[in-house]
Motif scaffolding. Structure first.
Motif, PDB file in Angstrom:
ATOM      1  N   TYR B  33       0.852  -1.181   0.000  1.00  0.00           N
ATOM      2  CA  TYR B  33       0.000   0.000   0.000  1.00  0.00           C
ATOM      3  C   TYR B  33       0.898   1.245   0.000  1.00  0.00           C
ATOM      4  O   TYR B  33       1.942   1.262   0.649  1.00  0.00           O
ATOM      5  N   TYR B  35       0.836   5.448   0.821  1.00  0.00           N
ATOM      6  CA  TYR B  35       0.114   6.532   1.469  1.00  0.00           C
ATOM      7  C   TYR B  35       0.916   7.827   1.349  1.00  0.00           C
ATOM      8  O   TYR B  35       2.140   7.804   1.309  1.00  0.00           O
ATOM      9  N   PHE B  45      -4.672   7.474   1.572  1.00  0.00           N
ATOM     10  CA  PHE B  45      -4.392   6.244   0.848  1.00  0.00           C
ATOM     11  C   PHE B  45      -4.264   6.560  -0.639  1.00  0.00           C
ATOM     12  O   PHE B  45      -5.121   7.243  -1.216  1.00  0.00           O
ATOM     13  N   GLN B  48      -3.090   0.421  -3.828  1.00  0.00           N
ATOM     14  CA  GLN B  48      -2.709  -0.875  -3.279  1.00  0.00           C
ATOM     15  C   GLN B  48      -2.439  -1.863  -4.396  1.00  0.00           C
ATOM     16  O   GLN B  48      -3.167  -1.900  -5.392  1.00  0.00           O
TER      17      GLN B  48
END
Lengths: 116, 115
Positions: B33, B35, B45, B48
């Protein structure tokens, strides 16, 4: 609607006292996980504790416990016997469902200051 | 030490430039992921990947792109950089086994400064 809400931008606690950091969540999925992370001033994100939606008991990890109230959709973090090193930002997060692709949702964080 | 590595730790560049941030997940973790954390936006976010495939997209700008390679490391490419892109960029990994709410483990972050 926000998936995760942390309403306390800043909190103060006296050293050795307990403190509760609030977190409410919003989901219609019956299956979800709730997480708390700590971010000290150095910047790294440290995983603290996890609670699954089907867990019967509140999660505990050392001085950290999660007060899970499913009907109220709250997952408050309780830190007992606060230490100076607990001063940091704390983030609540949620992951819905159990499929491999589901993303995490984070709250805006609570800044905790422990006073000597 | 979470086991997730990110390079570089700091990056200073100019507006209009392009940079690449690199992440190596924990051994055995299939999911990565990305961020972005800035002062005024909190932890956002971006995207992913799971085992090489894009799985979820968040608030990622079109100027940004990412990929996950066969060895599971991931790169985040930021182009046509603007002052507002200055932030701390985190990579996190998770074993992401179905049937469990696997926690994410975060890397130390890359602090990007755009001048």
């Amino acid at each position: 609607a926000q998936k995760i809400t942390q309403t306390q931008p800043g909190m103060f606690v006296q050293e050795k006292e307990a403190v509760t950091l609030d977190c409410t969540y919003d989901t219609s999925d019956p299956s979800y996980g709730l997480f708390w992370y700590k971010q000290p001033s150095s910047g790294e994100m440290i995983f603290l504790i996890y609670q699954g939606s089907y867990d019967q008991q509140n999660a505990t990890e050392g001085r950290y416990s999660l007060n899970f109230q499913k009907a109220r959709k709250s997952a408050n973090l309780v830190i007992s016997a606060s230490q100076l090193g607990d001063s940091a930002m704390y983030f609540c997060a949620m992951r819905e469902g159990r499929r491999t692709g589901n993303q995490f949702y984070f709250g805006t964080g609570t800044s905790l200051t422990v006073i000597p | 030490d979470s086991g997730v590595t990110q390079t570089p730790k700091h990056l200073i560049t100019a507006t209009g430039q392009r940079v690449t941030l690199r992440c190596s997940p924990r051994s055995g973790d299939l999911s990565v992921y990305w961020y972005q954390q800035s002062l005024d936006q909190g932890l956002q976010f971006l995207i992913q990947y799971y085992n090489g495939e894009e799985r979820a997209k968040g608030n990622i700008l079109e100027r940004f792109s990412a990929q996950q390679f066969p060895d599971l490391h991931s790169e985040l490419n930021l182009s046509s950089l603007e002052l507002g892109d200055s932030a701390l960029y985190f990579c996190a990994s998770s074993v992401a086994k179905a049937g469990r709410y696997n926690e994410q483990f975060f890397g130390p972050g890359t602090r990007l400064t755009v001048l």
